[in-house]
Design a protein around this motif. Structure first.
Motif, short mmCIF file in Angstrom:
data_model
loop_
_atom_site.label_atom_id
_atom_site.label_comp_id
_atom_site.label_asym_id
_atom_site.label_seq_id
_atom_site.Cartn_x
_atom_site.Cartn_y
_atom_site.Cartn_z
N GLY A 150 0.79 -1.23 0.00
CA GLY A 150 0.00 0.00 0.00
C GLY A 150 0.82 1.28 0.00
N ASP A 151 0.14 2.38 0.31
CA ASP A 151 0.79 3.69 0.27
C ASP A 151 1.52 4.02 1.58
N LYS A 152 1.51 3.07 2.54
CA LYS A 152 2.18 3.31 3.82
C LYS A 152 3.47 2.50 3.94
N ALA A 153 3.98 1.98 2.85
CA ALA A 153 5.17 1.13 2.87
C ALA A 153 6.37 1.89 3.46
N TYR A 154 7.25 1.15 4.15
CA TYR A 154 8.43 1.76 4.76
C TYR A 154 9.52 0.71 4.92
N GLU A 155 10.74 1.20 5.13
CA GLU A 155 11.87 0.31 5.36
C GLU A 155 12.90 1.03 6.22
N PHE A 156 13.42 0.31 7.24
CA PHE A 156 14.45 0.86 8.12
C PHE A 156 15.51 -0.22 8.35
N LYS A 157 16.72 0.24 8.57
CA LYS A 157 17.83 -0.66 8.83
C LYS A 157 18.63 -0.17 10.03
N GLY A 158 18.96 -1.11 10.94
CA GLY A 158 19.78 -0.77 12.09
C GLY A 158 19.05 -0.07 13.21
N THR A 159 17.73 -0.09 13.18
CA THR A 159 16.95 0.56 14.24
C THR A 159 16.52 -0.48 15.29
N ASN A 160 15.54 -0.11 16.09
CA ASN A 160 15.16 -0.92 17.25
C ASN A 160 14.64 -2.32 16.87
N GLY A 161 14.96 -3.28 17.73
CA GLY A 161 14.44 -4.63 17.56
C GLY A 161 14.58 -5.42 18.85
N PHE A 162 13.66 -6.32 19.07
CA PHE A 162 13.73 -7.18 20.25
C PHE A 162 12.77 -8.36 20.08
N MET A 163 12.94 -9.34 20.95
CA MET A 163 11.97 -10.42 21.09
C MET A 163 11.41 -10.36 22.49
N ILE A 164 10.16 -10.76 22.62
CA ILE A 164 9.53 -10.77 23.94
C ILE A 164 8.42 -11.82 23.96
N THR A 165 8.28 -12.49 25.09
CA THR A 165 7.18 -13.44 25.30
C THR A 165 6.24 -12.84 26.33
N LEU A 166 4.99 -12.62 25.94
CA LEU A 166 4.00 -12.04 26.85
C LEU A 166 3.00 -13.10 27.28
N ASP A 167 2.37 -12.82 28.39
CA ASP A 167 1.38 -13.75 28.94
C ASP A 167 0.21 -12.95 29.51
N ILE A 168 -1.01 -13.37 29.14
CA ILE A 168 -2.20 -12.67 29.60
C ILE A 168 -3.36 -13.67 29.64
N ASN A 169 -4.27 -13.52 30.60
CA ASN A 169 -5.44 -14.39 30.65
C ASN A 169 -6.61 -13.68 31.32
N SER A 170 -7.75 -14.34 31.32
CA SER A 170 -8.98 -13.74 31.82
C SER A 170 -8.93 -13.40 33.31
N LYS A 171 -8.06 -14.04 34.07
CA LYS A 171 -7.93 -13.73 35.49
C LYS A 171 -7.31 -12.36 35.73
N ASP A 172 -6.67 -11.80 34.69
CA ASP A 172 -6.03 -10.50 34.81
C ASP A 172 -7.02 -9.35 34.71
N GLU A 173 -8.24 -9.63 34.26
CA GLU A 173 -9.21 -8.57 34.12
C GLU A 173 -9.72 -8.11 35.48
N PRO A 174 -9.95 -6.81 35.66
CA PRO A 174 -10.46 -6.29 36.95
C PRO A 174 -11.79 -6.92 37.29
N LYS A 175 -11.96 -7.25 38.55
CA LYS A 175 -13.23 -7.82 39.01
C LYS A 175 -14.25 -6.71 39.17
N GLU A 176 -15.49 -7.01 38.79
CA GLU A 176 -16.56 -6.03 38.94
C GLU A 176 -16.88 -5.82 40.41
N ALA A 177 -17.08 -4.58 40.77
CA ALA A 177 -17.39 -4.27 42.17
C ALA A 177 -18.77 -4.79 42.53
N THR A 178 -18.90 -5.30 43.73
CA THR A 178 -20.20 -5.80 44.20
C THR A 178 -20.65 -5.00 45.41
N ASN A 179 -21.95 -4.76 45.51
CA ASN A 179 -22.49 -4.00 46.63
C ASN A 179 -22.78 -4.91 47.83
#
Length: 249
Positions: A220-249
């Motif tokens: 498309g019209d947003k094509a780009y290319e960079f060399k020698g800039t930022n890079g990394f690898m990362i392993t993330l972890d997320i699940n439904s228990k991480d969601e905020p619990k709804e407040a109860t009265n």
């Protein structure tokens, strides 16, 4: 041309909104536990190390042919491989997908510029549904433009213990990221940044720093290319228990 993704509304401007729509469509299914553990081969246009993880303003880049004018942006390629996870009883393990985009000049308000999400053809409609919902949690922002790209093969390669990583979208015809660890005589292996949050993901195993030898998006019209800039690898972890619990009265 855009990929046919079950229950994904193409007019949405954020992963979060698409996730909400998916949950609404599934009704009671949204209450089921979900989880995703994934590793990303990531690169962007910022200098090493990307300041976006410490600030809401990307690095400034001189605009070609306009001396004295700088533009701030963070143009990225994120190649994902899901290690494990489930959504509505469907395994997400093995799914590969690619996110290319630009965070824009300042995302402090939660507004980002554009992104294109492309799935490997092997990813099933049920997996896409779950991944779309989870990405809304990982990237809780609003995109001015968010599109689904046409399905394309995602090649994802990294050997355990290696200081190199390689990812291609559609055999390199649509995008490519090559990472290689810088030589550092004071450490064994790549440098790893710990105790730094990755967007909305509550857990990660550290940013394994490997500058890119190339990061490019060719469509498309947003094509780009960079060399020698930022890079990394990362392993993330997320699940439904991480969601905020709804407040109860």
């Amino acid at each position: 041309m855009r990929a046919r993704v079950v229950l994904v509304v193409l007019a949405v401007s954020s992963f979060a909104l698409s996730g909400a729509l998916l949950a609404a469509e599934k009704g009671s299914g949204a209450a089921k536990p979900w989880a995703m553990n994934a590793t990303i081969i990531e690169a962007c246009s910022c200098p090493m190390f990307c300041q976006c993880y410490f600030s809401t303003s990307p690095a400034m880049h001189a605009m070609a042919g306009m001396e004295g004018h700088d533009e701030a942006y963070c143009k990225f390629n994120n190649a994902y491989k899901v290690n494990s996870g489930t959504y509505n009883g469907v395994s997400l393990a093995g799914a590969k997908f690619w996110i290319a985009g630009d965070l824009g000049s300042d995302f402090g308000s939660g507004q980002t510029k554009w992104a294109v999400l492309t799935f490997d053809p092997s990813v099933t409609p049920a997996q896409r549904e779950g991944i779309g919902m989870v990405l809304g949690k990982v990237y809780p922002v609003k995109w001015a433009s968010f599109e689904m790209g046409a399905d394309a093969p995602v090649m994802w390669e990294h050997k355990a213990g290696s200081d190199e990583a390689h990812a291609q979208l559609d055999g390199g015809k649509a995008g490519e990221v090559i990472l290689k660890s810088s030589v550092n005589h004071n450490t064994a292996g790549p440098v790893v940044i710990k105790n730094l949050k990755y967007f909305g993901a509550p857990r990660n195993d550290g940013f394994v720093l490997m500058p890119n030898t190339i990061e490019t998006y060719k469509l498309g019209d947003k094509a780009y290319e960079f060399k020698g800039t930022n890079g990394f690898m990362i392993t993330l972890d997320i699940n439904s228990k991480d969601e905020p619990k709804e407040a109860t009265n």
